[in-house]
Design an enzyme around this catalytic site. Structure first.
Site, short mmCIF file in Angstrom:
data_model
loop_
_atom_site.label_atom_id
_atom_site.label_comp_id
_atom_site.label_asym_id
_atom_site.label_seq_id
_atom_site.Cartn_x
_atom_site.Cartn_y
_atom_site.Cartn_z
CE LYS A 139 -0.82 0.41 5.01
NZ LYS A 139 -0.08 1.68 5.19
CB THR A 140 4.01 2.25 1.74
OG1 THR A 140 3.44 1.98 3.02
CG2 THR A 140 4.85 3.51 1.83
CG ASP B 226 -1.18 4.92 4.93
OD1 ASP B 226 -1.85 3.95 4.54
OD2 ASP B 226 -0.01 4.80 5.34
CD GLU B 227 -2.32 1.88 8.26
OE1 GLU B 227 -3.37 1.22 8.28
OE2 GLU B 227 -1.19 1.36 8.23
CD GLN C 261 -3.78 -4.91 8.33
OE1 GLN C 261 -2.81 -4.66 9.03
NE2 GLN C 261 -3.71 -4.94 7.01
NE ARG D 68 0.81 -7.49 11.24
CZ ARG D 68 0.53 -6.74 10.17
NH1 ARG D 68 1.36 -5.80 9.80
NH2 ARG D 68 -0.56 -6.94 9.46
#
Length: 641
Positions: free
Chosen positions: A32-33, A224-225, A255, A599
């Site tokens: 995503k980044t 973002d997020e 998330q 993770r």
């Protein structure tokens, strides 16, 4: 440079869909980044958008810095950013709002050089307010009071509205504290963390011409997020995006784990209601985890009802099974984890390359679970670090020196004044300090030529000399000047073993200050204080040592490790006991478990204890319901028997 060169089909679509509202649902490890940074670079290089007209919002300063560096590399083939290169406005919600308020806050009756109070400063002021109102801190815990006020601000409820809507004893008492707390903040020309967004929204609503200015300026907005946004952040972005509606939000509803901070998963789930013309793009290919890990995590999260469906996949191998281990008790659980880490590092059972301590993470639901793990790690001589322990900026010596810088910047900052008036000791007692804090009338009651009176005058002269030096000295030299003139170096040299560590922290502060030495002295001081005040847990200075990571599941979000252990997978711990009677909270606990599992790149261990001594009570808990959600063909089951 070809902006689209290394992107997959869905990532390219997300980058090239530049006009109108876009929601990008990005699974864990889906890049995503990369999509965000390439999208910004594409807007600038291909669509010829002026960088000044782009706003990118992140949740941590660390993420914002990484984004700037990646964009600089894409546009200028440089990882380091030169000041002459034009880049978009990139920062956290709080950082961007602070920047807006520095320009506009006089309209709300504040001076532009306001101080931003961190949590410790806020608690100090809350305690002071409660003391003046004669409210018992044992009945109304200051931390709980601060949380109640913070929640109100996140919902954009000011002190007057809160008072009007209070009908219970608790709320009425909080209302009294809230009202005086805000009054004291204004007198100190200070804002707390929540005020930054609260006052920016207030400013936009009260002064439509100011809102219009920023709406026209920011033609393209990227967030973002997005699943972590609360009501005030949601409102802020809705206001800014009204003019052009070129809003691109990136996140993963699976998330969303911060409801205790006010995050509302509905913001991402109902994006299409807010923007009916929205384009939805799913990033489902993971570059992090094996297919086995993705399938196990998906099997847990699929039991949630409030979620957007997606199918996670990867081109990596299926990988090894998840290991589920039943321990006899919490000591055996910790012993298993420590022994298994030792074995894996010795035998390299998962990867062909050696595993190092930093490749492991041990995750748990609450901080109290770390103690037994630490004991086992010490016994096995495994070096580790607690992620989320005492933060760098919260250490006494750092807070003391920053308080000196704050009082130079803002003479009205009473909290910083109280912190340093007697540090190092100057012979000003509590009674004298109380009189000093009452202003001119109080100071006049100090006996002339008394020790307190002389010390106060000396202190005032000292601060004035610092203020003069701040006009001409670069920040690191100003810091050294403060330490020399106050004798702070001698003050911390108390002969204890902690002294070396304290001085190492101060040297680290010098290193951070040097990054601002190239700026005009006043600008350097202001920028540094703003960075310090806005630092989040995720912006903590990282240890360069090679250590095993111990942290809560919440702290693990956004990170990745080769091997992940999740301990305490029992009913009452994960899911946590407070959530058991609330379906929405159970869904969040399920998302938390999903975050923990994803993770891992190569292997996951899920560990629970048959009997656990928890908070002084020995109890037998059922294994977590989340374990039953994972298909048996994805796990290997082990028991202490």
């Amino acid at each position: 440079m070809d902006i689209l060169k290394d992107l997959n089909k869905k990532q390219k679509e997300a980058v090239q869909t530049t006009e109108g509202p876009v929601l990008i649902i990005a699974g864990p490890g889906s890049g995503k980044t990369q999509v965000l940074t390439h999208r910004i670079a594409y807007l600038i290089s291909k669509n010829k958008v002026n960088p000044a007209n782009i706003l990118a919002v992140t949740f941590t300063n660390k993420a914002a810095t990484e984004m700037r560096q990646r964009i600089s590399s894409l546009l200028f083939n440089k990882s380091r950013i030169k000041t002459k290169q034009k880049l978009p406005t990139i920062g956290t919600f709080h950082g961007i709002c602070a920047r807006i308020l520095r320009q506009e806050i006089s309209l709300l009756g504040f001076k532009k050089r306001f101080t931003i109070y961190d949590k410790d400063d806020q608690l100090s002021l809350i305690k002071e307010v409660m003391k003046s109102l004669e409210i018992n801190p044992e009945i109304f815990h200051p931390g709980s009071v601060l949380n109640a006020i913070s929640s109100a601000k996140s919902e954009l409820i000011d002190e007057k509205t809160y008072r009007r809507e209070s009908d219970e004893y608790f709320q009425k008492t909080i209302s009294q504290i809230y009202t005086l707390y805000q009054k004291k903040l204004k007198e100190a020309n200070a804002l707390d963390f929540d005020d930054l967004i609260f006052y920016t929204v207030t400013l936009f609503k009260k002064f439509p011409e100011i809102l219009k200015k920023y709406q026209k300026h920011f033609c393209y907005i990227l967030i973002d997020e997005y699943q972590d946004t609360n009501f005030s952040q949601y409102t802020l972005t809705r206001l800014l995006a009204q003019e052009h509606k070129n809003i691109c939000t990136v996140g993963d509803d699976w998330q969303s784990i911060y409801s205790f901070r006010g995050a509302d998963v509905r913001n991402i789930l109902e994006f299409e209601k807010d923007y009916p013309q929205a384009k939805i793009i799913m990033l489902e290919e993971s570059y992090r985890s094996t297919q086995t890990i993705l399938d196990a995590a998906s099997s847990i999260i699929s039991k949630n009802t409030h979620c957007k469906n997606k199918k996670l996949w990867t081109q990596k191998s299926s990988g090894v099974h998840l290991a589920v281990f039943e321990a006899e008790n919490e000591m055996a659980e910790a012993e298993f984890v420590a022994s298994e880490i030792e074995n894996l590092m010795r035998n390299h059972e998962i990867n062909s390359f050696p595993l190092r301590p930093r490749d492991f993470a041990v995750l748990y639901r609450i901080n109290a679970q770390s103690r037994i793990l630490e004991e086992a790690f010490l016994k096995h001589n495994i070096d580790y670090k607690i992620v989320g322990g005492l933060k760098f900026y919260n250490r006494k010596e750092i807070k003391d020196l920053i308080a000196y810088l704050k009082i130079i910047e803002n003479p009205d900052d009473t909290i910083s004044f109280q912190r340093i008036i007697n540090v190092p000791p100057r012979g000003i007692g509590k009674v004298s300090l109380k009189k000093i804090l009452e202003g001119d009338t109080g100071e006049r009651r100090l006996r002339p030529k008394s020790k307190a009176h002389i010390s106060l005058n000396n202190f005032k002269q000292l601060i004035e000399s610092f203020r003069r030096q701040s006009q001409k000295l670069p920040l690191s030299k100003l810091l050294k000047f403060i330490i020399d003139k106050t004798g702070y170096d001698k003050y911390i040299q108390d002969g204890s073993l902690k002294n070396d560590a304290r001085w190492e922290n101060i040297e680290e502060l010098f290193s951070l200050a040097q990054e601002y030495d190239h700026l005009n002295p006043q600008e350097g001081l202001s920028s540094f204080l703003e960075k310090v005040s806005l630092a989040t847990d995720a912006d903590e200075i990282e240890s360069k040592k090679d250590l095993v990571n111990l942290m809560t599941l919440h702290a693990a979000k956004g990170l990745e490790f080769s091997v992940v252990f999740i301990v305490g997978l029992e009913e009452g711990l994960l899911p946590y006991s407070r959530s058991l009677n609330n379906s929405n909270e159970i869904e969040e606990e399920r998302r938390l478990c999903y975050v923990g599992i994803t993770r891992a790149k190569e292997k996951v261990y899920l560990v629970f204890a048959r009997i656990r001594n928890f908070r002084g009570v020995k109890q037998a808990n059922l294994p977590s319901r989340f374990l039953k959600d994972i298909p048996e063909n994805l796990i290997d089951y082990y028991s202490f028997e």
